[in-house]
Design a protein around this motif. Structure first.
Motif, PDB file in Angstrom:
ATOM      1  N   GLU A  65       9.526  -4.822   2.025  1.00  0.00           N
ATOM      2  CA  GLU A  65       8.442  -5.371   2.838  1.00  0.00           C
ATOM      3  C   GLU A  65       7.132  -5.348   2.063  1.00  0.00           C
ATOM      4  OE1 GLU A  65       8.268  -0.969   3.630  1.00  0.00           O
ATOM      5  OE2 GLU A  65       9.861  -2.465   3.444  1.00  0.00           O
ATOM      6  N   ILE A  66       6.320  -6.389   2.289  1.00  0.00           N
ATOM      7  CA  ILE A  66       5.032  -6.507   1.607  1.00  0.00           C
ATOM      8  C   ILE A  66       4.014  -5.560   2.233  1.00  0.00           C
ATOM      9  CG2 ILE A  66       3.201  -8.122   0.934  1.00  0.00           C
ATOM     10  CD1 ILE A  66       5.264 -10.382   1.262  1.00  0.00           C
ATOM     11  N   ASP A  67       4.284  -5.105   3.437  1.00  0.00           N
ATOM     12  CA  ASP A  67       3.339  -4.290   4.189  1.00  0.00           C
ATOM     13  C   ASP A  67       2.037  -5.068   4.360  1.00  0.00           C
ATOM     14  OD1 ASP A  67       2.453  -2.103   5.611  1.00  0.00           O
ATOM     15  OD2 ASP A  67       1.751  -1.008   3.847  1.00  0.00           O
ATOM     16  N   LEU A  68       2.175  -6.263   4.924  1.00  0.00           N
ATOM     17  CA  LEU A  68       1.032  -7.147   5.118  1.00  0.00           C
ATOM     18  C   LEU A  68      -0.016  -6.475   5.986  1.00  0.00           C
ATOM     19  CD1 LEU A  68       3.027 -10.435   5.694  1.00  0.00           C
ATOM     20  CD2 LEU A  68       1.526  -9.951   3.751  1.00  0.00           C
ATOM     21  N   GLU A  69      -1.277  -6.541   5.550  1.00  0.00           N
ATOM     22  CA  GLU A  69      -2.335  -5.836   6.261  1.00  0.00           C
ATOM     23  C   GLU A  69      -3.562  -6.680   6.550  1.00  0.00           C
ATOM     24  OE1 GLU A  69      -2.314  -3.051   7.680  1.00  0.00           O
ATOM     25  OE2 GLU A  69      -0.589  -1.986   6.867  1.00  0.00           O
ATOM     26  N   GLY A  70      -3.781  -7.763   5.841  1.00  0.00           N
ATOM     27  CA  GLY A  70      -4.998  -8.536   6.040  1.00  0.00           C
ATOM     28  C   GLY A  70      -4.755 -10.016   5.888  1.00  0.00           C
ATOM     29  N   ALA A  71      -5.570 -10.818   6.595  1.00  0.00           N
ATOM     30  CA  ALA A  71      -5.451 -12.274   6.543  1.00  0.00           C
ATOM     31  C   ALA A  71      -6.830 -12.899   6.615  1.00  0.00           C
ATOM     32  CB  ALA A  71      -4.577 -12.779   7.693  1.00  0.00           C
ATOM     33  N   ALA A  72      -6.974 -14.062   5.974  1.00  0.00           N
ATOM     34  CA  ALA A  72      -8.238 -14.796   6.000  1.00  0.00           C
ATOM     35  C   ALA A  72      -7.960 -16.248   5.643  1.00  0.00           C
ATOM     36  CB  ALA A  72      -9.238 -14.190   5.017  1.00  0.00           C
ATOM     37  N   ALA A  73      -8.783 -17.147   6.144  1.00  0.00           N
ATOM     38  CA  ALA A  73      -8.598 -18.569   5.888  1.00  0.00           C
ATOM     39  C   ALA A  73      -9.793 -19.137   5.144  1.00  0.00           C
ATOM     40  CB  ALA A  73      -8.403 -19.322   7.199  1.00  0.00           C
ATOM     41  N   ILE A  74      -9.500 -19.910   4.097  1.00  0.00           N
ATOM     42  CA  ILE A  74     -10.505 -20.724   3.414  1.00  0.00           C
ATOM     43  C   ILE A  74     -10.076 -22.175   3.615  1.00  0.00           C
ATOM     44  CG2 ILE A  74     -11.578 -21.327   1.226  1.00  0.00           C
ATOM     45  CD1 ILE A  74     -11.139 -18.497   0.280  1.00  0.00           C
ATOM     46  N   ASN A  87       4.859   4.178  -0.491  1.00  0.00           N
ATOM     47  CA  ASN A  87       5.340   4.487   0.856  1.00  0.00           C
ATOM     48  C   ASN A  87       4.708   5.805   1.298  1.00  0.00           C
ATOM     49  OD1 ASN A  87       6.790   6.565  -0.351  1.00  0.00           O
ATOM     50  ND2 ASN A  87       8.796   5.688   0.060  1.00  0.00           N
ATOM     51  N   LYS A  88       5.071   6.291   2.474  1.00  0.00           N
ATOM     52  CA  LYS A  88       4.421   7.489   3.016  1.00  0.00           C
ATOM     53  C   LYS A  88       4.690   8.736   2.184  1.00  0.00           C
ATOM     54  CE  LYS A  88       8.178   8.322   6.342  1.00  0.00           C
ATOM     55  NZ  LYS A  88       8.697   9.530   5.717  1.00  0.00           N
ATOM     56  N   ASP A  89       5.727   8.684   1.341  1.00  0.00           N
ATOM     57  CA  ASP A  89       6.068   9.830   0.498  1.00  0.00           C
ATOM     58  C   ASP A  89       5.483   9.723  -0.906  1.00  0.00           C
ATOM     59  OD1 ASP A  89       7.667  11.036   2.529  1.00  0.00           O
ATOM     60  OD2 ASP A  89       9.259   9.603   2.071  1.00  0.00           O
ATOM     61  N   GLY A  90       4.677   8.718  -1.153  1.00  0.00           N
ATOM     62  CA  GLY A  90       4.058   8.552  -2.461  1.00  0.00           C
ATOM     63  C   GLY A  90       4.939   7.861  -3.485  1.00  0.00           C
ATOM     64  N   ARG A  96       4.636  -4.388  -2.371  1.00  0.00           N
ATOM     65  CA  ARG A  96       3.396  -4.371  -1.600  1.00  0.00           C
ATOM     66  C   ARG A  96       2.196  -4.888  -2.397  1.00  0.00           C
ATOM     67  NH1 ARG A  96       3.825   1.259   1.975  1.00  0.00           N
ATOM     68  NH2 ARG A  96       5.951   0.885   2.728  1.00  0.00           N
ATOM     69  N   HIS A  97       2.390  -5.089  -3.685  1.00  0.00           N
ATOM     70  CA  HIS A  97       1.308  -5.588  -4.536  1.00  0.00           C
ATOM     71  C   HIS A  97       1.344  -7.121  -4.531  1.00  0.00           C
ATOM     72  CE1 HIS A  97       0.025  -1.771  -6.635  1.00  0.00           C
ATOM     73  NE2 HIS A  97       1.085  -1.387  -5.936  1.00  0.00           N
ATOM     74  N   ARG A  98       0.856  -7.675  -3.445  1.00  0.00           N
ATOM     75  CA  ARG A  98       0.934  -9.116  -3.243  1.00  0.00           C
ATOM     76  C   ARG A  98      -0.351  -9.636  -2.604  1.00  0.00           C
ATOM     77  NH1 ARG A  98       4.892  -8.219  -5.795  1.00  0.00           N
ATOM     78  NH2 ARG A  98       7.064  -8.883  -5.445  1.00  0.00           N
ATOM     79  N   LEU A  99      -0.893 -10.693  -3.182  1.00  0.00           N
ATOM     80  CA  LEU A  99      -1.888 -11.549  -2.550  1.00  0.00           C
ATOM     81  C   LEU A  99      -1.369 -12.964  -2.708  1.00  0.00           C
ATOM     82  CD1 LEU A  99      -4.733 -12.093  -1.265  1.00  0.00           C
ATOM     83  CD2 LEU A  99      -5.559 -12.384  -3.615  1.00  0.00           C
ATOM     84  N   ILE A 145      -0.754   7.848  -5.084  1.00  0.00           N
ATOM     85  CA  ILE A 145      -0.911   8.828  -4.005  1.00  0.00           C
ATOM     86  C   ILE A 145      -0.615   8.152  -2.677  1.00  0.00           C
ATOM     87  CG2 ILE A 145      -2.535  10.386  -2.855  1.00  0.00           C
ATOM     88  CD1 ILE A 145      -4.055  10.601  -5.496  1.00  0.00           C
ATOM     89  N   ALA A 146       0.038   8.871  -1.778  1.00  0.00           N
ATOM     90  CA  ALA A 146       0.386   8.320  -0.469  1.00  0.00           C
ATOM     91  C   ALA A 146      -0.846   7.717   0.204  1.00  0.00           C
ATOM     92  CB  ALA A 146       1.004   9.393   0.411  1.00  0.00           C
ATOM     93  N   PRO A 147      -0.685   6.613   0.919  1.00  0.00           N
ATOM     94  CA  PRO A 147      -1.830   5.829   1.403  1.00  0.00           C
ATOM     95  C   PRO A 147      -2.769   6.552   2.348  1.00  0.00           C
ATOM     96  CG  PRO A 147       0.224   5.036   2.375  1.00  0.00           C
ATOM     97  CD  PRO A 147       0.595   5.964   1.266  1.00  0.00           C
ATOM     98  N   LYS A 148      -2.264   7.526   3.123  1.00  0.00           N
ATOM     99  CA  LYS A 148      -3.114   8.206   4.094  1.00  0.00           C
ATOM    100  C   LYS A 148      -3.484   9.617   3.654  1.00  0.00           C
ATOM    101  CE  LYS A 148      -1.053   5.435   7.759  1.00  0.00           C
ATOM    102  NZ  LYS A 148      -0.236   5.427   9.007  1.00  0.00           N
ATOM    103  N   ALA A 149      -3.193   9.920   2.387  1.00  0.00           N
ATOM    104  CA  ALA A 149      -3.569  11.216   1.829  1.00  0.00           C
ATOM    105  C   ALA A 149      -4.943  11.113   1.190  1.00  0.00           C
ATOM    106  CB  ALA A 149      -2.533  11.664   0.795  1.00  0.00           C
ATOM    107  N   LEU A 150      -5.558  12.250   0.956  1.00  0.00           N
ATOM    108  CA  LEU A 150      -6.863  12.281   0.307  1.00  0.00           C
ATOM    109  C   LEU A 150      -6.770  11.629  -1.067  1.00  0.00           C
ATOM    110  CD1 LEU A 150      -9.789  13.329   0.357  1.00  0.00           C
ATOM    111  CD2 LEU A 150      -8.951  15.459  -0.649  1.00  0.00           C
ATOM    112  N   GLY A 151      -7.583  10.610  -1.309  1.00  0.00           N
ATOM    113  CA  GLY A 151      -7.589   9.924  -2.592  1.00  0.00           C
ATOM    114  C   GLY A 151      -6.513   8.886  -2.763  1.00  0.00           C
ATOM    115  N   GLY A 152      -5.763   8.597  -1.701  1.00  0.00           N
ATOM    116  CA  GLY A 152      -4.701   7.602  -1.775  1.00  0.00           C
ATOM    117  C   GLY A 152      -5.236   6.179  -1.770  1.00  0.00           C
TER     118      GLY A 152
END
Length: 307
Positions: A65-74, A87-90, A96-99, A145-152
């Motif tokens: 999964e891309i873990d899509l998080e944001g969208a915008a239109a031009i 992932n949650k375990d680091g 997930r590195h997709r634009l 670093i895991a996304p919700k950890a300090l410095g992630g």
């Protein structure tokens, strides 16, 4: 607020308006987009399968999964961004590195479909690491670093600008602040301006503006949406998991023409809403649409907040 419930997309994570009545939603647990009529509860069939539009480049399945998080239109080009997180375990998740971007059409019987726009951009974090202006944010460390950890590392916001650039909003890492009991306090949120998104997806090298740091009361960016002129609506929330829901989401208005301007916090009572996406319908800049992922296994809520 009078919440409206929608069915057919469970883990809503990003959204953008298509027209005055329709909006398209991403689910961070799969690689599908769903179009909704604002006045109807159920997602409109068929859903847009990204693995079909980007065959061989986007795959479905566990860990893909891309873990899509944001969208915008031009204009008529709709941009989508992955979290760029582990992932949650680091553990690293290259998917997930997709634009990327697509264009959305509607046929004679009212069905929506997508068509890819250009190529997928995969090296955002690598390019930022090589740019000396972004060295203070230690993205080379954060990426592991895991996304919700300090410095992630976690990207959750995306907004278009009147100049046809994109603003990329980070939930994590925050910058500055002080660490207390394993949590960062009073850190500032990071925005990365991507100056050439349309040309980027046609093969041009990425061009970035200077980093922008915003004081959101120690919160990171959960979403950002262009409102009008140089004004943006920002959804702010804690960078960490916030499992007890003690820290509530906040809304801010920010004028980007003053890079040092402190965003203005809005007096909006959001209760227990877990806001994952914000957007404006065309011509309705006095109301922001907020989508909340509340753990409902069948759908999500939409609330319209007057500004």
């Amino acid at each position: 607020m009078d919440p409206k419930r929608y069915r057919g997309c469970t883990n809503v994570s990003g959204a953008v308006a298509i027209d005055a009545n329709h909006f398209v939603v991403a689910d961070d647990e799969d690689n599908l987009l769903g179009v909704f009529d604002s006045s109807h509860e159920q997602v409109l069939p068929p859903r847009i399968a990204l693995s079909e539009l980007f065959a061989g480049e986007i795959e479905d399945g566990k860990g893909c999964e891309i873990d899509l998080e944001g969208a915008a239109a031009i204009g008529d080009v709709y941009f989508w961004i992955g979290s760029h997180s582990t992932n949650k375990d680091g553990e690293r998740r290259p998917s997930r590195h997709r634009l990327f971007a697509l264009q959305i059409q509607r046929n004679a019987v009212g069905e929506f479909s997508g068509q890819r726009y250009g190529q997928i951009y995969r090296t955002l974090i690598d390019d930022l690491i090589l740019d000396r202006r972004f060295k203070p944010y230690r993205l080379d460390k954060a990426v592991g670093i895991a996304p919700k950890a300090l410095g992630g590392l976690s990207i959750e916001g995306l907004a278009a600008t009147p100049e046809q650039s994109l603003l990329i909003g980070f939930r994590n890492p925050l910058t500055g602040g002080t660490e207390k009991n394993g949590r960062l306090q009073d850190g500032k949120a990071l925005i990365v301006p991507l100056l050439n998104p349309l040309n980027l997806l046609q093969g041009q090298a990425a061009k970035f503006g200077d980093p922008i740091e915003l004081d959101l009361g120690g919160y990171g960016i959960r979403d950002i949406a262009w409102r009008q002129g140089n004004e943006y609506l920002i959804v702010a929330g804690p960078y960490h998991a916030n499992e007890d829901r003690r820290e509530k989401h906040r809304l801010y208005l920010w004028h980007s023409n003053g890079r040092t301007d402190k965003p203005k916090r809005l007096d909006a009572e959001l209760g227990e809403l877990n806001i994952e996406a914000a957007f404006f319908f065309p011509g309705k800049k006095d109301r922001v649409e907020l989508l909340s992922d509340d753990g409902d296994t069948k759908g999500f809520q939409r609330v319209s907040v007057k500004l």
